[in-house]
Design a protein around this motif. Structure first.
Motif, mmCIF file in Angstrom:
data_model
loop_
_atom_site.group_PDB
_atom_site.id
_atom_site.type_symbol
_atom_site.label_atom_id
_atom_site.label_comp_id
_atom_site.label_asym_id
_atom_site.label_seq_id
_atom_site.Cartn_x
_atom_site.Cartn_y
_atom_site.Cartn_z
ATOM 1 N N VAL A 170 58.683 15.488 12.168
ATOM 2 C CA VAL A 170 58.683 14.768 10.887
ATOM 3 C C VAL A 170 59.516 15.535 9.873
ATOM 4 O O VAL A 170 59.300 15.434 8.658
ATOM 5 C CB VAL A 170 57.237 14.564 10.378
ATOM 6 C CG1 VAL A 170 56.496 13.578 11.255
ATOM 7 C CG2 VAL A 170 56.484 15.891 10.298
ATOM 8 N N SER A 171 60.452 16.335 10.374
ATOM 9 C CA SER A 171 61.251 17.194 9.490
ATOM 10 C C SER A 171 62.096 16.403 8.510
ATOM 11 O O SER A 171 62.493 16.937 7.458
ATOM 12 C CB SER A 171 62.144 18.115 10.326
ATOM 13 O OG SER A 171 62.994 17.339 11.166
ATOM 14 N N ASP A 172 62.401 15.140 8.807
ATOM 15 C CA ASP A 172 63.193 14.307 7.903
ATOM 16 C C ASP A 172 62.365 13.197 7.250
ATOM 17 O O ASP A 172 62.922 12.238 6.712
ATOM 18 C CB ASP A 172 64.379 13.686 8.655
ATOM 19 C CG ASP A 172 65.389 14.726 9.096
ATOM 20 O OD1 ASP A 172 65.571 15.717 8.359
ATOM 21 O OD2 ASP A 172 65.985 14.561 10.179
ATOM 22 N N SER A 173 61.053 13.322 7.314
ATOM 23 C CA SER A 173 60.170 12.297 6.742
ATOM 24 C C SER A 173 59.702 12.740 5.361
ATOM 25 O O SER A 173 58.906 13.690 5.232
ATOM 26 C CB SER A 173 58.960 12.061 7.643
ATOM 27 O OG SER A 173 59.374 11.589 8.902
ATOM 28 N N PRO A 174 60.169 12.119 4.282
ATOM 29 C CA PRO A 174 59.795 12.521 2.915
ATOM 30 C C PRO A 174 58.295 12.495 2.672
ATOM 31 O O PRO A 174 57.785 13.218 1.805
ATOM 32 C CB PRO A 174 60.520 11.501 2.039
ATOM 33 C CG PRO A 174 61.632 10.974 2.881
ATOM 34 C CD PRO A 174 61.124 10.999 4.284
ATOM 35 N N GLU A 175 57.578 11.699 3.426
ATOM 36 C CA GLU A 175 56.129 11.583 3.218
ATOM 37 C C GLU A 175 55.427 12.926 3.370
ATOM 38 O O GLU A 175 54.357 13.155 2.787
ATOM 39 C CB GLU A 175 55.560 10.565 4.208
ATOM 40 C CG GLU A 175 54.054 10.400 4.138
ATOM 41 C CD GLU A 175 53.524 9.484 5.230
ATOM 42 O OE1 GLU A 175 52.294 9.404 5.381
ATOM 43 O OE2 GLU A 175 54.325 8.863 5.942
ATOM 44 N N TYR A 176 55.999 13.845 4.161
ATOM 45 C CA TYR A 176 55.317 15.091 4.486
ATOM 46 C C TYR A 176 55.800 16.282 3.647
ATOM 47 O O TYR A 176 55.348 17.400 3.887
ATOM 48 C CB TYR A 176 55.508 15.398 5.964
ATOM 49 C CG TYR A 176 54.759 14.427 6.868
ATOM 50 C CD1 TYR A 176 53.402 14.619 7.136
ATOM 51 C CD2 TYR A 176 55.398 13.319 7.404
ATOM 52 C CE1 TYR A 176 52.716 13.727 7.932
ATOM 53 C CE2 TYR A 176 54.718 12.424 8.208
ATOM 54 C CZ TYR A 176 53.374 12.627 8.478
ATOM 55 O OH TYR A 176 52.698 11.739 9.271
ATOM 56 N N GLY A 177 56.701 16.092 2.690
ATOM 57 C CA GLY A 177 57.114 17.216 1.849
ATOM 58 C C GLY A 177 58.565 17.129 1.462
ATOM 59 O O GLY A 177 59.266 16.152 1.747
ATOM 60 N N THR A 178 59.020 18.226 0.831
ATOM 61 C CA THR A 178 60.368 18.225 0.275
ATOM 62 C C THR A 178 61.396 18.875 1.174
ATOM 63 O O THR A 178 62.594 18.673 1.002
ATOM 64 C CB THR A 178 60.365 18.956 -1.073
ATOM 65 O OG1 THR A 178 59.854 20.293 -0.898
ATOM 66 C CG2 THR A 178 59.519 18.199 -2.102
ATOM 67 N N ASP A 179 60.972 19.691 2.149
ATOM 68 C CA ASP A 179 61.932 20.323 3.062
ATOM 69 C C ASP A 179 61.376 20.294 4.472
ATOM 70 O O ASP A 179 60.200 20.026 4.708
ATOM 71 C CB ASP A 179 62.231 21.774 2.630
ATOM 72 C CG ASP A 179 60.985 22.636 2.609
ATOM 73 O OD1 ASP A 179 60.485 22.992 3.699
ATOM 74 O OD2 ASP A 179 60.482 22.927 1.500
ATOM 75 N N GLY A 180 62.290 20.600 5.444
ATOM 76 C CA GLY A 180 61.924 20.446 6.846
ATOM 77 C C GLY A 180 60.758 21.297 7.286
ATOM 78 O O GLY A 180 59.859 20.834 8.004
ATOM 79 N N ALA A 181 60.721 22.574 6.866
ATOM 80 C CA ALA A 181 59.656 23.472 7.310
ATOM 81 C C ALA A 181 58.303 23.014 6.790
ATOM 82 O O ALA A 181 57.307 22.984 7.523
ATOM 83 C CB ALA A 181 59.970 24.895 6.851
ATOM 84 N N ASN A 182 58.254 22.659 5.506
ATOM 85 C CA ASN A 182 56.984 22.195 4.942
ATOM 86 C C ASN A 182 56.533 20.885 5.582
ATOM 87 O O ASN A 182 55.344 20.658 5.807
ATOM 88 C CB ASN A 182 57.118 22.012 3.430
ATOM 89 C CG ASN A 182 57.140 23.333 2.689
ATOM 90 O OD1 ASN A 182 56.578 24.315 3.159
ATOM 91 N ND2 ASN A 182 57.791 23.362 1.526
ATOM 92 N N GLN A 184 57.063 19.840 8.653
ATOM 93 C CA GLN A 184 56.490 20.096 9.985
ATOM 94 C C GLN A 184 55.079 20.654 9.868
ATOM 95 O O GLN A 184 54.176 20.254 10.602
ATOM 96 C CB GLN A 184 57.384 21.068 10.754
ATOM 97 C CG GLN A 184 58.678 20.455 11.293
ATOM 98 C CD GLN A 184 58.420 19.403 12.354
ATOM 99 O OE1 GLN A 184 58.519 18.195 12.098
ATOM 100 N NE2 GLN A 184 58.083 19.845 13.552
ATOM 101 N N ALA A 185 54.895 21.599 8.947
ATOM 102 C CA ALA A 185 53.566 22.183 8.774
ATOM 103 C C ALA A 185 52.572 21.145 8.277
ATOM 104 O O ALA A 185 51.422 21.071 8.748
ATOM 105 C CB ALA A 185 53.650 23.362 7.792
ATOM 106 N N ASN A 186 53.004 20.329 7.320
ATOM 107 C CA ASN A 186 52.109 19.286 6.818
ATOM 108 C C ASN A 186 51.824 18.226 7.884
ATOM 109 O O ASN A 186 50.719 17.676 7.951
ATOM 110 C CB ASN A 186 52.727 18.626 5.585
ATOM 111 C CG ASN A 186 52.743 19.550 4.395
ATOM 112 O OD1 ASN A 186 51.916 20.465 4.288
ATOM 113 N ND2 ASN A 186 53.690 19.335 3.472
ATOM 114 N N GLY A 187 52.831 17.942 8.737
ATOM 115 C CA GLY A 187 52.611 16.993 9.815
ATOM 116 C C GLY A 187 51.564 17.488 10.796
ATOM 117 O O GLY A 187 50.697 16.722 11.266
ATOM 118 N N ALA A 188 51.613 18.786 11.137
ATOM 119 C CA ALA A 188 50.622 19.355 12.056
ATOM 120 C C ALA A 188 49.231 19.301 11.449
ATOM 121 O O ALA A 188 48.232 19.004 12.128
ATOM 122 C CB ALA A 188 50.995 20.789 12.407
#
Length: 793
Positions: A170-182, A184-188
């Motif tokens: 979900v690194s390119d999904s705005p729903e989970y945060g503002t950058d790729g690392a965040n 992924q962490a929010n997706g998990a």
């Protein structure tokens, strides 16, 4: 070979007559008529198939996911189950959604399965405008749980089957945060929350990964994060992840996963390209199943044949089974069968030219929903008394399960409930230790003590735990006795084999310690449907003291073959209908013996006698044929002043002991013998006694002697000799065809010595065959022993 031609027919007849004698009594009659389908069916489940549609999947992968999803939606065995199909990717741009629900939650009855077959094919078409290229596991799980939780029955299992080729992205999904690392962490983190919600909603997660980019640890967390209680208390029923090498294997893996999740089993059949006959075997323990045909191409047509070789309908009932077909226009076709006939089913697949290049696979997913028959001894125990529970199982067709191999891994228990005590669970075993009478006979027994506080009614329910097997959970009702009973009874039934329409004998022994008589009723329970069992007498008047009453159980003409299900119960009508004893019938129903079964020994003896007579006749016929055979017989044609012509009968030229020949002249005018002869042919034959008979054309037949001249027409003579008795005395034929001249006992052998003087006026000229010149008068008188020509020649 010649010997076989002579005697092959009687030998073959003997073989056909004797072969069945190797197994007398083994011929099985036709099975009894199957029972009509029962109204109860397998327990339903609600499930969602969640399919990865991310950018990493090829079109071929998507097509295989469609087939795998079709396989389990079409193969579901309960018409009360509900299914949904959901595709998922990610949401990265406006207008995109991470999930696409292609099939809403649909009841899997006949019409519903057809709708599922149609809508699931939308998964093969990925729309990049509506779904992003990532892999949003949290959104997929949330959508599936939402659907399964709405309007659900708490008793119905809820299962998610998730297919994926990758890992959380979900690194390119705005729903989970503002950058790729965040992101992924929010997706998990979000996935963990969704799994916890699934656990609260009692939703199992069964992940299936394929390919080499799978995050196995993530799939394991999904399987363990959802609801953990399976359809049965066995390890295989608990959710777990599974990974296969490629999408080519997901159809087989998903169907096996589906079977484990819904307490069913899968039988893998054969594979082939159309046109072909494929097969799959359904065991006797199966009561509900679906034959699934992964045909890939809707142009492939399928015809189903039961183990008796009969074509079954695609819809409706036939011989005790109910059929429903769906998916004919999709990549997977399925035939759902209730009460399937056990054995090998044949599936005929055909396709037009241009649609025969892909292999078609046949499988069966099935479940055994067994009926439990329970006995309790004593039938009405007292509080604090020890009692024995015995259970055996049967299918809806009335087939009693007697093969322990079909029950491998099963755990059986009886749950007793009633007034005055907490529920008691009684483990039952088939190990041969008391109270179980015999090990591995598919009868389960256990012992328990009735709680001292028990009062009133008792309720015993059998529970079975095994993959592919469930129990109908029908209870046995009993009643607690207070104080010593005034009447006790014991049932006994004769064991052995019986045939449909016959009777089983038994005895009812009663001890009545009351002052007056009691009326006892004998009744039958748990009998196979359609068997029409009747017990006589139905009531017994038990006078005070001891008594013994014989009774019979009559079997109907259509009772199923095999061990007879059913139990006999005796109730005391004078004591409020208290059950005083119950017992299983425990007899084996076999087919009515055929005429062969009853008289095989007589048939075998007669066959042996016929074989002996046939052999004697064959030998005599062959000996007679050999005696009549003219093979090797040599015919010598003599004419005064002519060199002799000979003809030897070769093998096969005298059928039936007859040889036809004719007399003619060659181009040079010399007389000659020839085979055949047409209407002017002579017939030579030999009788079984060895006598030679010659019949000229148009004349009577007469006997001739070997080596003795016989007159023919036109002044010719015939001398017949047998090469078998005069072999080696003559020269070989001049042309290799059995023809020759001179030599042996038939020719005029020239004796060495002075040549006799020629008569006056003779010439040294000779004819073409070494005889006199044509037209020259004979100077010598007729030889002695010459037979004059027959005027009829």
């Amino acid at each position: 070979m010649r010997m076989f031609r002579k005697t092959g027919v009687p030998v073959l007849v003997c073989a056909l007559l004797i072969l069945p004698a190797a197994a007398p009594g083994q011929a099985a009659g036709p099975p009894g008529r199957a029972a009509a389908p029962a109204s109860d069916g397998p327990d339903p489940i609600d499930f969602a198939v969640v399919v990865d549609q991310s950018e990493s999947l090829s079109d071929e992968d998507l097509a295989r996911e469609v087939e795998a999803a079709s396989l389990i939606t079409q193969g579901e065995i309960s018409a009360r189950s509900r299914a949904a199909v959901i595709g998922f990717g990610s949401s990265e741009k406006p207008g995109q959604s991470p999930v696409s629900e292609v099939c809403a939650l649909t009841t899997a009855d006949t019409a519903g399965r057809q709708r599922l077959s149609d809508c699931v094919q939308q998964l093969a078409h990925r729309d990049d405008k509506k779904t992003g290229p990532g892999t949003d596991f949290p959104a997929a799980v949330r959508q599936a749980v939402d659907r399964l939780a709405e309007k659900s029955d708490k008793e119905t299992p809820k299962v998610v089957f998730l297919l994926t080729d990758g890992r959380l992205d979900v690194s390119d999904s705005p729903e989970y945060g503002t950058d790729g690392a965040n992101r992924q962490a929010n997706g998990a983190k979000r996935l963990t929350e969704e799994l916890a919600r699934a656990r609260r909603e009692s939703v199992q997660i069964w992940p299936l990964g394929f390919g080499d980019s799978i995050d196995r640890a993530a799939l394991t967390r999904m399987a363990e994060g959802g609801f953990r209680n399976g359809c049965a208390d066995v390890p295989d029923a608990a959710p777990k992840m599974r990974v296969v090498d490629s999408s080519a294997q997901i159809d087989k893996a998903l169907q096996e996963t589906f079977a484990a999740a819904r307490c069913a089993r899968v039988a893998h059949g054969t594979v082939g390209k159309p046109p072909a006959d494929l097969s799959v075997t359904i065991p006797p323990i199966a009561t509900d199943g679906s034959l699934t045909v992964s045909k890939h191409d809707p142009k492939v047509t399928v015809t189903y044949y039961d183990p008796k070789g009969r074509r079954v309908p695609t819809q409706g009932e036939f011989d005790g089974s109910a059929f429903e077909t769906s998916g004919q226009d999709g990549p997977v076709e399925a035939l759902r069968v209730k009460n399937p006939l056990p054995g090998k089913w044949r599936i005929r697949i055909e396709a037009p030219e241009g649609h025969r290049d892909r292999e078609v696979a046949v499988r069966a997913i099935w479940q055994g929903r067994l009926r439990s028959a329970v006995t309790l001894s004593p039938a009405s125990p007292r509080p604090g008394e020890e009692a024995v529970v015995e259970v055996r199982m049967q299918t809806r067709r009335g087939v009693v399960i007697t093969d322990p191999e079909q029950l491998n891994g099963i755990r059986v228990s009886a749950r007793m409930t009633g007034a005055g005590f907490d529920p008691v669970v009684v483990p039952l075993a088939d190990g041969g230790k008391k109270p179980d009478e015999s090990a591995k006979d598919a009868r389960y027994a256990g012992r328990f003590t009735v709680p001292a506080t028990a009062s009133g009614e008792l309720r015993l329910t059998t529970e079975m735990t095994a993959p592919g097997i469930t129990s109908d959970r029908r209870p046995l009702h009993a009643r607690v006795s207070q104080g010593p009973p005034v009447l006790t009874a014991g049932l006994s039934v004769d064991r052995g084999d019986v045939h449909p329409g016959q009777t089983v004998s038994g005895t009812l022994d009663v001890t009545n310690n009351d002052s007056g008589p009691h009326t006892l009723r004998l009744s039958l329970a748990d009998q196979p449907p359609g068997s029409a069992l009747r017990i006589s007498p139905a009531t017994v008047n038990a006078a005070p003291g001891g008594s013994s009453t014989p009774f019979t159980v009559t079997l109907g003409p259509d009772v199923p073959l095999g061990e007879l299900s059913g139990r006999i119960t005796v109730t005391d009508l004078g004591d409020g209908g208290r059950v005083v004893d119950n017992v299983f019938l425990g007899v084996r129903v076999t087919a009515e013996p055929t005429l062969w079964d009853r008289w095989w020994w007589a048939f075998t003896g007669a066959a042996l006698l016929l074989c002996a007579l046939a052999a004697v006749v064959a030998v005599r016929l062959r000996a007679g044929a050999r005696r009549r055979d003219l093979s090797g017989v040599r015919l010598e044609l003599r004419a005064e002043g002519q060199r002799p012509d000979t003809l030897t009968v070769r093998a096969g030229q005298s059928p039936g002991g007859e040889f036809l020949f004719g007399v003619g002249r060659s181009g040079g005018g010399a007389p000659a013998l020839r085979r055949g002869g047409g209407s002017q042919a002579y017939r030579l034959r030999r009788t079984a006694a060895g006598q030679l008979l010659l019949k000229p054309p148009g004349g009577p037949e007469r006997a001739i002697g070997q080596g003795q001249p016989a007159g023919l027409a036109d002044g010719f003579e015939l001398v017949v000799g047998d090469a078998r008795t005069a072999s080696g005395t003559g020269r070989s034929g001049r042309d290799g065809q059995g023809r020759g001249q001179g030599g042996g006992p038939f020719g005029r052998r020239r004796v060495p010595g002075p040549r006799a003087p020629r008569p006056q006026g003779s010439s040294d000229r000779t004819g073409p065959r070494g005889g006199r010149t044509r037209g020259e008068p004979s100077a010598a008188p007729p030889r002695r022993g010459t037979t004059p020509p027959d005027p009829n020649f």
